[in-house]
Enzyme design. Structure first.
Site, mmCIF file in Angstrom:
data_model
loop_
_atom_site.group_PDB
_atom_site.id
_atom_site.type_symbol
_atom_site.label_atom_id
_atom_site.label_comp_id
_atom_site.label_asym_id
_atom_site.label_seq_id
_atom_site.Cartn_x
_atom_site.Cartn_y
_atom_site.Cartn_z
ATOM 1 N N GLY A 36 0.940 -1.215 0.013
ATOM 2 C CA GLY A 36 0.010 -0.006 -0.024
ATOM 3 C C GLY A 36 0.891 1.359 0.088
ATOM 4 C CG HIS A 37 3.192 2.213 3.287
ATOM 5 N ND1 HIS A 37 3.396 1.016 4.295
ATOM 6 C CD2 HIS A 37 2.535 3.157 4.202
ATOM 7 C CE1 HIS A 37 2.806 1.370 5.336
ATOM 8 N NE2 HIS A 37 2.351 2.590 5.384
ATOM 9 C CD GLN A 61 -0.553 9.339 13.896
ATOM 10 O OE1 GLN A 61 -0.165 10.469 13.160
ATOM 11 N NE2 GLN A 61 -1.214 8.607 13.068
ATOM 12 C CE LYS A 149 -6.837 0.153 6.003
ATOM 13 N NZ LYS A 149 -5.932 0.787 7.088
ATOM 14 C CB VAL A 176 -2.832 -1.484 -2.127
ATOM 15 C CG1 VAL A 176 -2.077 -2.680 -2.345
ATOM 16 C CG2 VAL A 176 -2.443 -0.286 -3.308
ATOM 17 C CB SER A 186 1.610 -1.315 9.595
ATOM 18 O OG SER A 186 2.008 -0.355 8.528
HETATM 19 P P1 AMP Z 1 0.547 4.673 7.710
HETATM 20 O O1 AMP Z 1 2.141 4.234 7.551
HETATM 21 O O2 AMP Z 1 -0.385 3.359 8.209
HETATM 22 O O3 AMP Z 1 0.300 5.714 8.693
HETATM 23 O O4 AMP Z 1 -0.142 4.883 6.314
HETATM 24 C C1 AMP Z 1 0.632 6.069 5.608
HETATM 25 C C2 AMP Z 1 0.160 6.106 4.394
HETATM 26 O O5 AMP Z 1 -0.138 5.201 3.705
HETATM 27 C C3 AMP Z 1 -1.459 7.018 4.571
HETATM 28 O O6 AMP Z 1 -1.444 7.898 3.598
HETATM 29 C C4 AMP Z 1 -2.194 5.582 4.380
HETATM 30 O O7 AMP Z 1 -3.440 6.099 4.008
HETATM 31 C C5 AMP Z 1 -1.783 4.869 3.268
HETATM 32 N N1 AMP Z 1 -1.827 3.641 3.329
HETATM 33 C C6 AMP Z 1 -1.963 2.647 4.314
HETATM 34 N N2 AMP Z 1 -2.406 1.353 4.079
HETATM 35 C C7 AMP Z 1 -2.645 1.578 2.623
HETATM 36 C C8 AMP Z 1 -3.453 0.911 1.758
HETATM 37 N N3 AMP Z 1 -3.636 -0.758 1.983
HETATM 38 N N4 AMP Z 1 -3.576 1.232 0.392
HETATM 39 C C9 AMP Z 1 -3.324 2.533 0.048
HETATM 40 N N5 AMP Z 1 -2.758 3.401 1.000
HETATM 41 C C10 AMP Z 1 -2.593 2.917 2.348
#
Ligand code: AMP
Length: 280
Positions: A36-37, A61, A149, A176, A186
């Site tokens: 996703g990232h 947060q 997401k 994704v 994660s």
């Molecule tokens: P996080 O590391 O969970 O804070 O996510 C960092 C970025 O990745 C944020 O903009 C999330 O929305 C995006 N993100 C996390 N999981 C997904 C996914 N499965 N599909 C698309 N974007 C994602």
């Protein structure tokens, strides 16, 4: 690929790029990177000449009862993945680098952060806005990519950029998923084998929304009720919310229409998962 640990070094590098008239895109993350990232990074490459990925588990947060301490981390793997994806710089600061001990300025958002996840996580989005604003300033970002997401986060960041006239283009990225439909996160590593199966009820809920929309059903109430019934039958799942709202204003809708965000949050065991679909 450059690795930056301090704000000063990060800003100096971004300034040097700007002096060469290069456009800079930021992908803010909390690390433990997955596909996703990586999809966000690929979109960032299309939007700019230089791509920065920040990896920062942002303490402001998380509420005291949440998983800040246990949040999964793997800096070496993150750096390797970023390198493979052609990222120009990874910014991996310590919390002490980002927050002054006597910091006294914060953000309030009085509408979009009060609904959905904001009900059970009342201080979460204040922390998100604060860190995103700081990361924009430090990295001099011209564009920043955020995943759909976290649809509420995306809506709130867009609102911040609009209301504060911030010179950053916000680029949304599609969700994704794993092969079986679970949205990548994660936090999925927290799930046991049984919980991983139970977690599929989130995807099933979104399938129900998609089907209702395709069949021409317009009642948000009956869709929500059907989804709640389905999830309630999964013994390991506890609903936090199932809602149908406008994707931009996050106001509840009674009639399903284009741009309706069907958003759900479900606790699978101790792990809280979110997912959503925008009807179009
Ligand atoms: P996080 O590391 O969970 O804070 O996510 C960092 C970025 O990745 C944020 O903009 C999330 O929305 C995006 N993100 C996390 N999981 C997904 C996914 N499965 N599909 C698309 N974007 C994602």
């Amino acid at each position: 690929m450059k690795l930056l640990k301090t704000k000063e070094d990060m800003s100096a590098l971004a300034d040097s790029w700007h002096s060469e008239h290069l456009r800079v895109a930021l992908v803010p993350t909390m690390g433990f990177l997955h596909d996703g990232h990586l999809s966000l990074i690929r979109i960032a490459h299309q939007k700019a000449d230089r791509v920065i990925v920040s990896v920062f588990v942002n303490p402001t947060q998380f509420a005291p009862n949440e998983d800040f301490a246990s949040y999964p981390r793997n800096e070496a793997a993150d750096r390797e993945l970023c390198k493979k994806e052609g990222v120009h710089a990874v910014f991996i600061p310590d919390a002490g680098e980002i927050y002054e001990p006597d910091a006294s300025i914060g953000f309030t958002e009085s509408s979009l952060s009060k609904v959905l996840c904001g009900k059970t996580r009342p201080t979460h989005f204040q922390g998100v806005l604060l860190v995103v604003n700081k990361l924009f300033n430090i990295t001099r970002a011209d564009a920043a990519v955020f995943g759909m997401k976290d649809a509420q986060q995306l809506a709130i960041i867009r609102r911040m950029v609009r209301d504060l006239d911030m010179p950053v283009e916000i680029v949304p990225a599609p969700i994704v998923r794993e092969a079986d439909g679970l949205a990548m996160s994660s936090r999925n590593v927290y799930l046991s084998t049984t919980e991983r199966k139970d977690a599929l009820c989130l995807r099933q809920a979104l399938d129900m929304a998609e089907k209702a929309w395709a069949d021409g059903s317009t009642s948000a109430e009956s869709l929500i009720s059907d989804i709640r019934k389905m999830i309630s039958a999964v013994s390991g799942a506890a609903i936090d919310y199932v809602e149908a709202v406008d994707a931009d204003t996050l106001e509840a809708v009674s009639t399903l229409r284009s741009n309706t965000l069907v958003a759900i949050a479900v606790k699978i065991g101790k792990t809280r998962l979110i997912d959503n679909i925008v009807l179009n």
